[in-house]
Design an enzyme around this catalytic site. Sequence first.
Site, PDB file in Angstrom:
ATOM      1  N   ARG A  59       0.885  -1.190   0.118  1.00  0.00           N
ATOM      2  CA  ARG A  59      -0.056  -0.042   0.080  1.00  0.00           C
ATOM      3  C   ARG A  59       0.912   1.271  -0.117  1.00  0.00           C
ATOM      4  NH1 ARG A  59      -2.178   2.152   4.176  1.00  0.00           N
ATOM      5  NH2 ARG A  59      -2.638   0.205   5.526  1.00  0.00           N
ATOM      6  N   TYR A 112     -16.646  15.080 -15.673  1.00  0.00           N
ATOM      7  CA  TYR A 112     -16.943  13.611 -15.594  1.00  0.00           C
ATOM      8  C   TYR A 112     -18.181  13.456 -14.628  1.00  0.00           C
ATOM      9  CZ  TYR A 112     -16.546   8.640 -14.890  1.00  0.00           C
ATOM     10  OH  TYR A 112     -16.666   7.325 -14.880  1.00  0.00           O
ATOM     11  N   ASP A 184      -7.874  17.171 -15.217  1.00  0.00           N
ATOM     12  CA  ASP A 184      -8.022  15.987 -15.719  1.00  0.00           C
ATOM     13  C   ASP A 184      -7.812  15.830 -17.347  1.00  0.00           C
ATOM     14  OD1 ASP A 184      -9.365  13.739 -16.817  1.00  0.00           O
ATOM     15  OD2 ASP A 184     -10.928  13.929 -15.217  1.00  0.00           O
ATOM     16  N   LYS A 209      -9.154   4.496 -19.362  1.00  0.00           N
ATOM     17  CA  LYS A 209      -9.222   4.806 -20.789  1.00  0.00           C
ATOM     18  C   LYS A 209      -8.147   4.632 -21.723  1.00  0.00           C
ATOM     19  CE  LYS A 209     -12.823   5.814 -18.208  1.00  0.00           C
ATOM     20  NZ  LYS A 209     -13.407   7.174 -17.626  1.00  0.00           N
TER      21      LYS A 209
HETATM   22  C1  LIG Z   1     -13.551   7.623 -16.459  1.00  0.00           C
HETATM   23  C2  LIG Z   1     -13.230   9.069 -16.020  1.00  0.00           C
HETATM   24  C3  LIG Z   1     -12.730   9.186 -14.619  1.00  0.00           C
HETATM   25  C4  LIG Z   1     -13.080   8.255 -13.571  1.00  0.00           C
HETATM   26  O1  LIG Z   1     -12.272   7.253 -13.885  1.00  0.00           O
HETATM   27  P1  LIG Z   1     -12.281   5.718 -13.308  1.00  0.00           P
HETATM   28  O2  LIG Z   1     -11.151   5.012 -13.720  1.00  0.00           O
HETATM   29  O3  LIG Z   1     -13.473   5.247 -13.755  1.00  0.00           O
HETATM   30  O4  LIG Z   1     -12.657   5.870 -11.766  1.00  0.00           O
HETATM   31  C5  LIG Z   1     -12.511  10.738 -14.432  1.00  0.00           C
HETATM   32  N1  LIG Z   1     -12.586  11.532 -15.384  1.00  0.00           N
HETATM   33  C6  LIG Z   1     -12.567  11.346 -16.693  1.00  0.00           C
HETATM   34  C7  LIG Z   1     -12.497  12.301 -17.659  1.00  0.00           C
HETATM   35  C8  LIG Z   1     -13.208  10.044 -17.120  1.00  0.00           C
HETATM   36  O5  LIG Z   1     -13.569   9.722 -18.346  1.00  0.00           O
END
Ligand SMILES: *Cc1c(COP(=O)(O)O)cnc(C)c1O
Length: 394
Positions: A59, A112, A184, A209
């Site tokens: 961790r 998001y 992000d 993603k």
């Molecule tokens: C999917 C996504 C998230 C969240 O990510 P997870 O891996 O599903 O927790 C945050 N920001 C954006 C732009 C996303 O597409």
Amino acid sequence: MSQDDKLFDTSVVHDGYDAKGMLGSLSVPIFQTSTYAFETAEQGERRFSGKENGYIYTRLGNPTVSVLEERIAALEGGEKGLAFSSGMAAIASILIALTKTGDHIICSAGLYGGTFSLFNLLKEKYKIQFDISTMETREQIESLIRPETRCIYVETPINPTMKLIDLQMVAEVSSKHQLPVIVDNTFATPYLQRPLELGCDVVIHSATKYIGGHGDVIAGLVVGKAEFLNQVTMTTLKDIGGVLSPFDAWLLLRGLRTLPVRMERHSQNAEKIFSLLKDHPKVAAVYYPGDPEAFQYEIFKKQMSLGGGMISFEIEGTKEDAQHFLNLLKLIKIAVSLGDTETLIEHPATMTHGLLSQEERDAVGIRDQLIRLSVGLEHWKDIWADLKQALDQL
Ligand SMILES: *Cc1c(COP(=O)(O)O)cnc(C)c1O
């Protein structure tokens, strides 16, 4: 360029790992261990007190995960990377590390869905206020800054409307007020956009993603200054514990190696699909970061090298028409998430952004007939043939 001056396509394959000392293993070994044996009790003491570097417990750090953290830091041009068990774990850990009760955050209009829920949760439980801004001008952002403001949180391209925010402009405003800008960067990836080079402070990814790229892992990554991320390591990462497993880190390292090749093809395919959608009579509007006719093209040219694989578009009609259109598709999968090899399609108003109220959706431009498409790596002619046969039936 990454820190040691390798070009991006080379860093993506090599940074953070040397097969020497790893028995020559070309692939990064998976250290599937929860803990690490100390040679002596005194060594354990030195490790815990920080007098000696070394692993203690997974961790708190793991060699496979460390390779991934170093590699993403090199790709984003930052000092340090941190891996989390999901994008949301990353976002929550960063926001909780930066704020306390009574603080205030300025965030971009259109986020998001999970991030927007998190802002609401922080507000309800910890009275952390937030203001939403379209961030079109400096004045707009500055007018929202208060003594309690702790950070500016930006998503660009914005999910799912594909609007862009000028990162350099936001970074200039924030540095004047000594506020960190958190970006992000999930939709763009460091291959298309590097916020730290534009003056922003922290980059977050849902690595689920494009970074992973194959639809088989949930993960989050953060890059920023070592001082801040060391603090996160010892607070929210350690105490909340949303750490990435060694095997999932290995999957991400495997996916990352082909990021440049994939992003080139995602972008080429999306450009084709964008122009074909634009000319189809059943399509009312198309939104794509690389649209040369869009009002935001100047921002695009400043901060993105290619348009990426995400498109959203509106058809004529109602929510039911949008759902009917999705049901008519044969090759394209109806699924949330994005950045996978498969082309995915979803209906934001009832899926990813279904928890927002009608007013909240209206405010950020998510209409009932809006559809989000993650253009995959199939041949663009097959992707288009599927979209076209469904559009023609409307
Ligand atoms: C999917 C996504 C998230 C969240 O990510 P997870 O891996 O599903 O927790 C945050 N920001 C954006 C732009 C996303 O597409």
